[in-house]
Every structure is written in C-alpha cells, then in structure tokens.
Design a protein around this motif. Structure first.
Motif, PDB file in Angstrom:
ATOM      1  N   PRO A   2      88.847  65.071   3.562  1.00 38.05           N
ATOM      2  CA  PRO A   2      90.152  65.669   3.889  1.00 38.05           C
ATOM      3  C   PRO A   2      90.609  65.319   5.306  1.00 38.05           C
ATOM      4  N   TYR A   3      91.914  65.236   5.461  1.00 38.42           N
ATOM      5  CA  TYR A   3      92.549  65.033   6.767  1.00 38.42           C
ATOM      6  C   TYR A   3      92.058  63.766   7.475  1.00 38.42           C
ATOM      7  N   ARG A   4      91.852  62.704   6.717  1.00 36.76           N
ATOM      8  CA  ARG A   4      91.415  61.453   7.351  1.00 36.76           C
ATOM      9  C   ARG A   4      92.457  60.998   8.371  1.00 36.76           C
ATOM     10  N   GLN A   5      92.020  60.658   9.567  1.00 35.56           N
ATOM     11  CA  GLN A   5      92.913  60.137  10.602  1.00 35.56           C
ATOM     12  C   GLN A   5      92.277  58.881  11.201  1.00 35.56           C
ATOM     13  N   ASP A   6      93.061  57.842  11.334  1.00 37.96           N
ATOM     14  CA  ASP A   6      92.531  56.522  11.658  1.00 37.96           C
ATOM     15  C   ASP A   6      91.929  56.407  13.047  1.00 37.96           C
ATOM     16  N   HIS A   7      92.292  57.341  13.950  1.00 36.09           N
ATOM     17  CA  HIS A   7      91.744  57.232  15.307  1.00 36.09           C
ATOM     18  C   HIS A   7      90.400  57.936  15.443  1.00 36.09           C
ATOM     19  N   GLN A   8      89.974  58.662  14.427  1.00 39.06           N
ATOM     20  CA  GLN A   8      88.748  59.437  14.546  1.00 39.06           C
ATOM     21  C   GLN A   8      87.520  58.632  14.109  1.00 39.06           C
ATOM     22  N   ILE A   9      86.407  58.939  14.791  1.00 36.05           N
ATOM     23  CA  ILE A   9      85.116  58.372  14.420  1.00 36.05           C
ATOM     24  C   ILE A   9      84.119  59.505  14.269  1.00 36.05           C
ATOM     25  N   ALA A  10      82.963  59.196  13.702  1.00 35.28           N
ATOM     26  CA  ALA A  10      81.844  60.135  13.640  1.00 35.28           C
ATOM     27  C   ALA A  10      80.626  59.424  14.212  1.00 35.28           C
ATOM     28  N   ALA A  11      80.333  59.717  15.471  1.00 33.58           N
ATOM     29  CA  ALA A  11      79.207  59.063  16.144  1.00 33.58           C
ATOM     30  C   ALA A  11      78.868  59.838  17.397  1.00 33.58           C
ATOM     31  N   ALA A  16      78.337  55.424  20.048  1.00 36.13           N
ATOM     32  CA  ALA A  16      79.710  54.941  20.249  1.00 36.13           C
ATOM     33  C   ALA A  16      79.838  54.080  21.496  1.00 36.13           C
ATOM     34  N   GLY A  17      78.919  54.228  22.434  1.00 35.40           N
ATOM     35  CA  GLY A  17      78.984  53.465  23.671  1.00 35.40           C
ATOM     36  C   GLY A  17      78.340  52.100  23.608  1.00 35.40           C
ATOM     37  N   LYS A  18      77.729  51.768  22.497  1.00 33.06           N
ATOM     38  CA  LYS A  18      77.087  50.451  22.380  1.00 33.06           C
ATOM     39  C   LYS A  18      78.125  49.339  22.260  1.00 33.06           C
ATOM     40  N   LYS A  19      77.773  48.176  22.765  1.00 34.56           N
ATOM     41  CA  LYS A  19      78.707  47.042  22.759  1.00 34.56           C
ATOM     42  C   LYS A  19      79.098  46.630  21.346  1.00 34.56           C
ATOM     43  N   ASP A  20      78.164  46.729  20.418  1.00 38.31           N
ATOM     44  CA  ASP A  20      78.433  46.273  19.056  1.00 38.31           C
ATOM     45  C   ASP A  20      78.890  47.399  18.133  1.00 38.31           C
ATOM     46  N   PHE A  21      79.297  48.541  18.702  1.00 41.92           N
ATOM     47  CA  PHE A  21      79.743  49.649  17.872  1.00 41.92           C
ATOM     48  C   PHE A  21      81.006  49.258  17.105  1.00 41.92           C
ATOM     49  N   ASN A  22      80.988  49.522  15.805  1.00 44.58           N
ATOM     50  CA  ASN A  22      82.115  49.209  14.923  1.00 44.58           C
ATOM     51  C   ASN A  22      82.725  50.518  14.445  1.00 44.58           C
ATOM     52  N   ALA A  23      83.879  50.857  14.992  1.00 46.77           N
ATOM     53  CA  ALA A  23      84.505  52.135  14.658  1.00 46.77           C
ATOM     54  C   ALA A  23      84.807  52.244  13.176  1.00 46.77           C
ATOM     55  N   ASP A  24      85.223  51.144  12.542  1.00 51.96           N
ATOM     56  CA  ASP A  24      85.598  51.209  11.128  1.00 51.96           C
ATOM     57  C   ASP A  24      84.420  51.523  10.220  1.00 51.96           C
ATOM     58  N   LYS A  25      83.211  51.308  10.707  1.00 48.56           N
ATOM     59  CA  LYS A  25      82.027  51.643   9.928  1.00 48.56           C
ATOM     60  C   LYS A  25      81.498  53.041  10.258  1.00 48.56           C
TER      61      LYS A  25
END
Length: 547
Positions: A2-11, A16-25
C-alpha cells in the motif's frame, strides 16, 4: 504494498550508504531475521527491533546490533523491521511506516510456529521515530493502517509488550513531525490522538532523557493513560540526558518482572541481603534539640535524634541523611527502609546520617508533618555544622525518605526557604537547603491522597501537588522510585518530577511495573525492585554529588 511512493526505500543507513546501493532493488519493507538463540536458552518469545531516524531513514544500526545481541542471549528470537523512508508525500508522515509495522507484526506472527516461538509473546523495542511507530503498534492495533492484501492480514497485529525509547512527535505541539517547541507543556498541549489506546493496548516500559528535544512529556502522558486503563507500565526518566536510548537493563528488568522471560525467582528479603554494618567504622548519636528548646512539643510524640554512620573507607565528602516512613504515626531508623540503604552507601564509602523524627502525628491542630519537618530542618543544619570537623563537605548534603518519609523529603527539598520554627541558637543561622533528594514511593504528595491512599490514583488533572510544597528557589533535583501499582500512587512521583522539569530542574524517575507499596522489602533477583539501591548511586554519580 500500500501507498507505494517512488522516492522511498527500505534499507538501514549502512546499506543505503554503500557505493553500489541500488534503490530500485530496495523499495519494499522487509524483516531481517537474526539467528535463533541456542535451544537451551529459548524462552518462546520474539522481539521486533525498530530503528529511529525521523521517518527519514532507519539509522540506528548500532542499536539494532546491541538489541539483537542482548535479547538473543536472553532467549528471544530477534527480527529487525526495516520500514520505508523517507517520509511519504500527501499522506501522514508516519503512514507508510505504520502500514509496514502492522504488516510486519502479522508476518512475524505467521512465522511463530515454524521458528519456535509463541505467537502471543511478541514484543518490540524501539527508538525515536521508531518509538512513535511502536506506540502506534502498541496502542492502536484495532485501527487498520491499510486494507487487507492477503490471508496474512487475517492475523491480528497487536503486540504483547513494548520497550519504548525516546518516542518522538507524541504531543500536539510536535505531532506534525517536529521536535516539541514547547517541550510538550502548555494548557493547550496534549497527547496526540493518533494513539487510540484500544482494548489490545499492551504493557510498556517508557524511557526518556530529561533534556530531549523530543519531549519526555510524551512518555509521562502515555504512562498516565496506561495507568488510567490499569495496564502495567514502567517509566524511566533520566536527568540531564538528551535524545537517546537509555536504561536497556531497566527494560530487561521490566520484562523479567512481567514474566516475559519465564517464572520469577523466589523473592528475597532486603534486610537479609544487607544484614550487618561491617563497613561502618564510627557511630555516634546526637540529640536534635537542646533541652527545653524543642518547638511545638507534643505529649504523645517520641524524642527525636540523629545517628552518624561513618564508613571504614571514606571515599566521598558527601553526606546522605536517611529516614523511614510510617504514615507519620511512627518511624524506624533501623528498619528495611533505612538500614539497607545505610549499609549500601557505607560500603561505597559514603557517610550516612539516620534520623528518628517525632511521631505519632501532632494532637494540637498542627499538620501531620509539621514536627517531623522541624526535626528534618534542624537535622540538616546540625549536619552542616558538623561536616567540616568530620572531613566532609557542608554543601553536599542529600536527604532520603520512603512513603511519609518521601513526603517529608519533598518538604525538605522544595521548601527550605520556608522557616518551620523560630531560631534557637547559632546552628539555626545555617541554611537547611540540600543539594539533592531521594523519594522512595512518596505518599501524600497529591490532593487526591493528602491524608490516605490516592482515591483517583493521581491520574486526573484535578489531582495536583499539595500546597505545603513551596518549590522555592532552592529546590534541589531528586531521584524518585515508585511501585506502579502502589495505592500511594506513582503519580505522586511523576507529577513532582513534571513540576521540577517545568522549573528547569533535572530529576530522575523510575516506576516499577506491578509493584506495590514497600516494593523493596521482598523482591525477586533481576528485577528493578531488587536492584533499586543501584539507582541511588547511579543518580549521585550522574550528578557528581558523590565525588
């Protein structure tokens, strides 16, 4: 989701601070299951760990590690809830986290059988914004945060207990998601109504720093509502501490007292644990009043006196005065409310003065506490006059009393500029102010219990502090320890703490779930009632009084 918003992540922020972090995943909230405790330690419970981060991130990486280590070693299955951040747009700032939280509790409950814990023994521990979320989970499980998605949503989302550290945004001056600009105080400031306190509201242990910009008033107001509902709770307020998670061991003691960690050990008599004065080097006894000079003599009262108890190995120049309760009908300087504390402090190298004040209550129309207050003021002056010659500091004197003695302590702490008798000699030219006070389940502090146990448990706003407390300019900080189920209600201590907080005086407070009056007389090892004397030394240390 519910309430999916494109700017949000779960990490968590370390991921989230790693260089290879992929927000879309990393868009979907998740549960991170930690290794189960060894079979021989398992107690059938589960702890959900909830980070803070202003609802902008999940930042408490080190706290999650600490909580996982602590509760796994205690036999709990631990699981980290990583909810969506930063704050959503167009809906309440907490909404997506609340959705993730309710869903997480259901998912955890659905895993109980497979993972070997009881689906009705699920607790949470949290921090800051995570504690705002924890309060929503603890108080409002019957309010759906989202519409049903699948069969898992048929499961209940209530939790069974909560350890809530520094909850943010809880008062109406901060509920828009900001630090409390008025520190949670004001006639128009209340507890946020997002917390519904429904029939599944669970027991809690609330922890808060006294200088937190996310006001400790949230914790006191939540505690008051839990008491109105007769839900066991603890409140731990720490002087001079800002935003942070404090007193993890107090949360563990709360869980032990509540039986979440199995059956309590047999209770032990406090007097048996501190049975002798082996650390005392010197003892002397002194009269408080010169012959013929005692004010307001009552024919029915005992003769007051004080006793010096000096340790073999003096480690501080501070002095602690201690006396008992007894409804102002009697008092015992050798009983369980005095002797163990005296011996405990002597062992730590502190001088103790015990006081036998005049009781029973006066019979000539004076208030119940008047002659005892005179005896206390005179005792403080005598102690101050004697300090230097005994190698002690006349400006490091504290007072401690239990029950009626706790009321007397509040008199001594808050009203030292108020003269209780006419001066009789040179000693009375000295001040009777103290540098700290320790109130153990103080009685008679609120108007709904000024003479007897509190009729309304001190919860109603109409129950205010009694008028004999002046709260003058010499009012000193205090430590309060009180049983949550005490008939002489814990709100005596809470409302005194709140008053001092309003005055800018940083005090400390601990209430103890399910415990009644005289909580310390017999207590089970590993509970707050058993370790309460340590709170005294910790308070003195934190304030620098015992240097």
């Amino acid at each position: 989701m519910p309430y999916r918003q494109d700017h949000q992540i779960a990490a968590m922020t370390d991921e989230a601070g790693k260089k290879d972090f992929n927000a879309d995943k990393n868009r979907i909230a998740y549960l991170e299951w930690f290794d189960a405790p060894p079979k021989e330690l398992r107690n059938g419970g589960c702890m959900i760990l909830i980070s803070g981060g202003s609802y902008e991130s999940c930042c408490d990486v080190d706290l999650i590690k600490l909580w996982n280590k602590t509760f796994t070693q205690l036999g709990f299955q631990c699981v980290n809830l990583v909810y969506r951040t930063p704050r959503p747009v167009g809906i309440p700032y907490y909404q997506t986290a609340w959705v993730d939280g309710q869903r997480a509790v259901r998912k955890v409950r659905s895993e109980a059988k497979k993972r070997g814990f009881d689906p009705d023994r699920i607790g949470v521990i949290s921090m800051s914004a995570g504690s705002h979320l924890a309060l929503l989970l603890a108080t409002s499980s019957q309010t759906p945060a989202y519409e049903k998605v699948d069969q898992i949503d048929e499961l209940p989302c209530n939790i069974n207990w909560a350890i809530v550290n520094a909850p943010a945004y809880g008062t109406t001056d901060a509920e828009t998601g900001i630090p409390a600009p008025r520190q949670g105080y004001g006639t128009d400031v209340k507890l946020s109504n997002v917390f519904k306190f429904d029939e599944y509201t669970c027991p809690m242990s609330l922890h808060h720093g006294g200088t937190d910009i996310y006001s400790a008033r949230t914790s006191t107001l939540v505690y008051r509502q839990l008491r109105r509902m007769n839900i066991p709770a603890e409140l731990h307020l720490y002087a001079d501490k800002g935003h942070g998670a404090f007193g993890l061991e107090r949360g563990v003691e709360f869980m032990r007292q509540m039986g979440y960690m199995g059956k309590l050990e047999d209770e032990v008599e406090l007097m048996s644990r501190y049975a002798s004065d082996h650390s005392r080097a010197d003892y002397s006894k002194m009269n408080i009043w010169p012959d013929g000079k005692m004010p307001d003599v009552q024919p029915n009262q005992c003769t007051p006196y004080l006793e010096w108890h000096t340790p073999k190995n003096l480690k501080t120049k501070a002095i602690q005065i201690i006396y008992s309760g007894g409804s102002y009908q009697g008092n015992d300087p050798d009983g369980f409310e005095v002797a163990p504390a005296r011996r405990y402090l002597n062992e730590l190298g502190m001088t103790v003065v015990t006081l036998k004040y005049r009781t029973p209550r006066p019979t000539t129309g004076l208030s119940k506490h008047t002659t005892a207050w005179q005896d206390l003021q005179r005792t403080i002056k005598i102690v101050r006059s004697e300090a230097a010659k005994r190698g002690l500091d006349p400006d490091r004197i504290g007072i401690m009393g239990s029950s009626a003695g706790g009321h007397l302590t509040l008199m001594g702490v808050t009203s030292s500029l108020h003269q209780s008798y006419l001066p009789i000699d040179e000693i009375d030219k000295l001040s009777c102010n103290v540098q700290w006070g320790i109130g153990i389940y103080p009685a008679y502090a609120l108007t709904d219990g000024a003479e007897e146990p509190n009729k309304g448990k001190g919860n109603d706003d109409s129950a205010i502090l009694v008028p004999e407390f002046s709260f003058d300019l010499k009012t000193a900080p205090m430590l309060f320890v009180h049983g949550d189920a005490d008939g002489w209600a814990a709100m005596n201590s809470v409302k005194s703490w709140e008053k001092m907080q309003e005055m800018g005086i940083q005090s400390e407070l601990h209430t103890l779930a399910t415990r009644e009056h005289c909580f310390q007389q017999k207590a089970s090892p590993g509970t707050g009632s058993y370790t309460f004397l340590d709170r005294i030394w910790e308070f003195l240390t934190s304030k620098g009084f015992n240097k």
